[in-house]
Write a protein that holds these residues in place. Structure first.
Motif, PDB file in Angstrom:
ATOM      1  N   GLY A 144      28.705 -46.221 -84.290  1.00  9.23           N
ATOM      2  CA  GLY A 144      28.577 -46.014 -85.782  1.00  9.23           C
ATOM      3  C   GLY A 144      28.351 -47.117 -86.516  1.00  9.23           C
ATOM      4  O   GLY A 144      28.383 -47.190 -87.707  1.00  9.23           O
TER       5      GLY A 144
ATOM      6  N   MET B 155      31.513 -42.904 -84.734  1.00  6.73           N
ATOM      7  CA  MET B 155      32.719 -43.691 -84.717  1.00  6.73           C
ATOM      8  C   MET B 155      32.245 -45.218 -84.108  1.00  6.73           C
ATOM      9  O   MET B 155      31.422 -45.253 -83.575  1.00  6.73           O
TER      10      MET B 155
ATOM     11  N   ASN C 286      29.749 -26.670 -83.187  1.00  6.58           N
ATOM     12  CA  ASN C 286      31.132 -27.142 -83.365  1.00  6.58           C
ATOM     13  C   ASN C 286      32.134 -26.415 -82.760  1.00  6.58           C
ATOM     14  O   ASN C 286      31.688 -24.998 -82.267  1.00  6.58           O
TER      15      ASN C 286
ATOM     16  N   THR D 119      32.016 -22.321 -88.973  1.00 12.39           N
ATOM     17  CA  THR D 119      31.777 -23.746 -89.660  1.00 12.39           C
ATOM     18  C   THR D 119      30.536 -24.224 -89.501  1.00 12.39           C
ATOM     19  O   THR D 119      29.823 -24.658 -90.704  1.00 12.39           O
TER      20      THR D 119
ATOM     21  N   LEU E 154      27.196 -47.384 -90.391  1.00 12.36           N
ATOM     22  CA  LEU E 154      28.060 -48.154 -91.449  1.00 12.36           C
ATOM     23  C   LEU E 154      27.405 -49.265 -92.168  1.00 12.36           C
ATOM     24  O   LEU E 154      27.368 -49.178 -93.699  1.00 12.36           O
TER      25      LEU E 154
HETATM   26  P1  NDP Z   1      36.274 -34.197 -90.528  1.00 14.26           P
HETATM   27  O1  NDP Z   1      37.768 -34.161 -90.227  1.00 14.26           O
HETATM   28  O2  NDP Z   1      35.621 -33.685 -91.819  1.00 14.26           O
HETATM   29  O3  NDP Z   1      35.650 -33.387 -89.170  1.00 14.26           O
HETATM   30  C1  NDP Z   1      35.953 -33.298 -87.993  1.00 14.26           C
HETATM   31  C2  NDP Z   1      35.097 -32.575 -87.008  1.00 14.26           C
HETATM   32  O4  NDP Z   1      35.353 -32.833 -85.881  1.00 14.26           O
HETATM   33  C3  NDP Z   1      35.191 -30.992 -87.081  1.00 14.26           C
HETATM   34  O5  NDP Z   1      33.794 -30.431 -87.008  1.00 14.26           O
HETATM   35  C4  NDP Z   1      35.959 -30.664 -86.106  1.00 14.26           C
HETATM   36  O6  NDP Z   1      35.766 -29.244 -85.383  1.00 14.26           O
HETATM   37  C5  NDP Z   1      35.599 -31.481 -85.072  1.00 14.26           C
HETATM   38  N1  NDP Z   1      36.485 -32.004 -83.849  1.00 14.26           N
HETATM   39  C6  NDP Z   1      37.802 -32.579 -84.182  1.00 14.26           C
HETATM   40  N2  NDP Z   1      38.436 -32.944 -82.820  1.00 14.26           N
HETATM   41  C7  NDP Z   1      37.617 -32.219 -82.114  1.00 14.26           C
HETATM   42  C8  NDP Z   1      37.621 -32.323 -80.580  1.00 14.26           C
HETATM   43  N3  NDP Z   1      38.611 -32.799 -79.953  1.00 14.26           N
HETATM   44  N4  NDP Z   1      36.756 -31.671 -79.911  1.00 14.26           N
HETATM   45  C9  NDP Z   1      35.638 -31.132 -80.642  1.00 14.26           C
HETATM   46  N5  NDP Z   1      35.614 -31.218 -82.013  1.00 14.26           N
HETATM   47  C10 NDP Z   1      36.543 -31.779 -82.618  1.00 14.26           C
HETATM   48  O7  NDP Z   1      35.717 -35.565 -89.924  1.00 14.26           O
HETATM   49  P2  NDP Z   1      34.628 -36.381 -90.807  1.00 14.26           P
HETATM   50  O8  NDP Z   1      33.462 -35.584 -90.547  1.00 14.26           O
HETATM   51  O9  NDP Z   1      34.952 -36.991 -91.983  1.00 14.26           O
HETATM   52  O10 NDP Z   1      34.514 -37.594 -89.727  1.00 14.26           O
HETATM   53  C11 NDP Z   1      33.827 -37.498 -88.507  1.00 14.26           C
HETATM   54  C12 NDP Z   1      33.737 -38.684 -87.573  1.00 14.26           C
HETATM   55  O11 NDP Z   1      32.561 -39.495 -88.447  1.00 14.26           O
HETATM   56  C13 NDP Z   1      34.934 -39.671 -87.684  1.00 14.26           C
HETATM   57  O12 NDP Z   1      35.002 -40.275 -86.384  1.00 14.26           O
HETATM   58  C14 NDP Z   1      34.620 -40.757 -88.797  1.00 14.26           C
HETATM   59  O13 NDP Z   1      35.033 -42.057 -88.547  1.00 14.26           O
HETATM   60  C15 NDP Z   1      33.062 -40.868 -88.580  1.00 14.26           C
HETATM   61  N6  NDP Z   1      32.310 -41.406 -89.754  1.00 14.26           N
HETATM   62  C16 NDP Z   1      31.634 -42.766 -89.527  1.00 14.26           C
HETATM   63  C17 NDP Z   1      30.976 -43.119 -90.682  1.00 14.26           C
HETATM   64  C18 NDP Z   1      30.120 -44.440 -90.258  1.00 14.26           C
HETATM   65  O14 NDP Z   1      29.644 -45.022 -91.355  1.00 14.26           O
HETATM   66  N7  NDP Z   1      29.894 -44.922 -89.243  1.00 14.26           N
HETATM   67  C19 NDP Z   1      30.782 -42.519 -91.903  1.00 14.26           C
HETATM   68  C20 NDP Z   1      31.585 -41.234 -91.976  1.00 14.26           C
HETATM   69  C21 NDP Z   1      32.484 -40.589 -90.921  1.00 14.26           C
HETATM   70  P3  NDP Z   1      36.450 -28.049 -86.247  1.00 14.26           P
HETATM   71  O15 NDP Z   1      35.544 -27.599 -87.386  1.00 14.26           O
HETATM   72  O16 NDP Z   1      36.606 -26.976 -85.040  1.00 14.26           O
HETATM   73  O17 NDP Z   1      37.979 -28.425 -86.443  1.00 14.26           O
END
Ligand code: NDP
Length: 275
Positions: free
Chosen positions: A242, A220, A152, A157, A246
């Motif tokens: 993803g 995604m 991460n 975290t 889903l």
């Molecule tokens: P959160 O906001 O809870 O977590 C975001 C995570 O992404 C954190 O670990 C963050 O790191 C990291 N992050 C964000 N931007 C960057 C970057 N530019 N480079 C590296 N790390 C980055 O989001 P969710 O966990 O809720 O969702 C994550 C993804 O999963 C989304 O794309 C969502 O659409 C997808 N999803 C798909 C599902 C499906 O059924 N297909 C179901 C649930 C989610 P940091 O801790 O450092 O901020």
């Protein structure tokens, strides 16, 4: 009268869940209605109470209400407690609300059932430590990979996730955290659970994480492959979005509500054509 379900979110117009559950109901011969429900941002609890009063049997929960749904539920399943988030609610006839999280099971189901990749004994890299990653850890560990590494951007975290799940390890299983620049490889499976793809960006994962046999799955989904998928494929990996996750998480919710598990393959193909 048909039993009623819905997906609660804000926004919600984009949700594919009504189409998925309608297809499940048709396939399994179940009579049910499944709708979209837009909850005002500050009225999630009131919206759920109104659905219960109106006779709904359950609901899926999506952005931004998954944490509130966990707070609202009277009882959480083990995987919902581990995830700290709820994407499926069951409204009991006794008035209680059960909160479950089927996202991680959906991920594992897509990897094993749809992509045909066995996780037991494999090396798995999970990118991200947000809500989706947290929900994936326990179901991934239960599939018995030899190693699960969580990378991460904010290392603390990922460290916290390792601490949280350290007691859940099977014998000889390894759970570790690292920063992106410390990622080794190649891994058998790499899952992008960061939200970078939502911004048309990609996490800074090194090319060495992927090999010719790697399955690279981005949580995604959309019409075009994400940057992560394009990069992984350029390293010889098999890239997957993803959409399968889903459909699989929806099938898990359907099983919970209706006691029947739909055959997801045909529905996934149809959904992909309609993207
Ligand atoms: P959160 O906001 O809870 O977590 C975001 C995570 O992404 C954190 O670990 C963050 O790191 C990291 N992050 C964000 N931007 C960057 C970057 N530019 N480079 C590296 N790390 C980055 O989001 P969710 O966990 O809720 O969702 C994550 C993804 O999963 C989304 O794309 C969502 O659409 C997808 N999803 C798909 C599902 C499906 O059924 N297909 C179901 C649930 C989610 P940091 O801790 O450092 O901020």
């Amino acid at each position: 009268m048909s039993e009623r379900y819905c997906v609660i979110g804000n926004p919600i117009a984009h949700s594919k869940s009504p189409e998925i559950h309608a297809a499940f109901a048709l396939q399994t011969g179940q009579e049910m209605v499944y709708e979209r429900c837009l909850a005002p941002l500050d009225e999630f609890d009131a919206t759920v109470r109104a659905l219960i009063a109106a006779g709904y049997q359950g609901a899926n929960v999506t952005v931004p209400f998954k944490l509130q749904a966990a707070d609202l539920a009277d009882r959480l399943t083990e995987r919902a407690r581990a995830a700290g988030a709820v994407n499926t609610l069951v409204f009991n006839s006794s008035g209680g609300i059960i909160g479950d999280n089927t996202d991680g099971a959906g991920l594992v189901g897509d990897i094993t059932r749809n992509a045909g990749v066995e996780l037991a004994g494999k090396r798995v890299l999970l990118l991200g430590a947000g809500g989706a990653a947290r929900g994936a850890v326990l179901p991934l560990l239960a599939a018995l990979p030899a190693e699960l590494t969580i990378a991460n951007r904010t290392l603390a975290t990922a460290d916290a996730l390792v601490e949280r799940f350290a007691s859940q390890l099977a014998q000889d299983q390894r759970l570790a955290a690292c920063a992106f620049d410390a990622i080794g490889g190649p891994y058998d499976v790499v899952v992008n659970a960061t939200s970078a793809s939502l911004l048309d960006a990609m996490p800074p994962v090194p090319a060495g994480a992927f090999g010719p046999g790697t399955l690279a799955l981005d949580m995604m989904y959309g019409k075009a492959p994400t940057r992560f998928m394009v990069f992984a494929a350029a390293q010889g990996a098999l890239a997957r979005d993803g959409l399968g996750m889903l459909v699989e998480q929806a099938a898990e919710a359907f099983l919970l509500w209706r006691g029947a598990r739909p055959d997801t393959a045909a529905i996934l193909d149809r959904l992909r054509l309609a993207l």
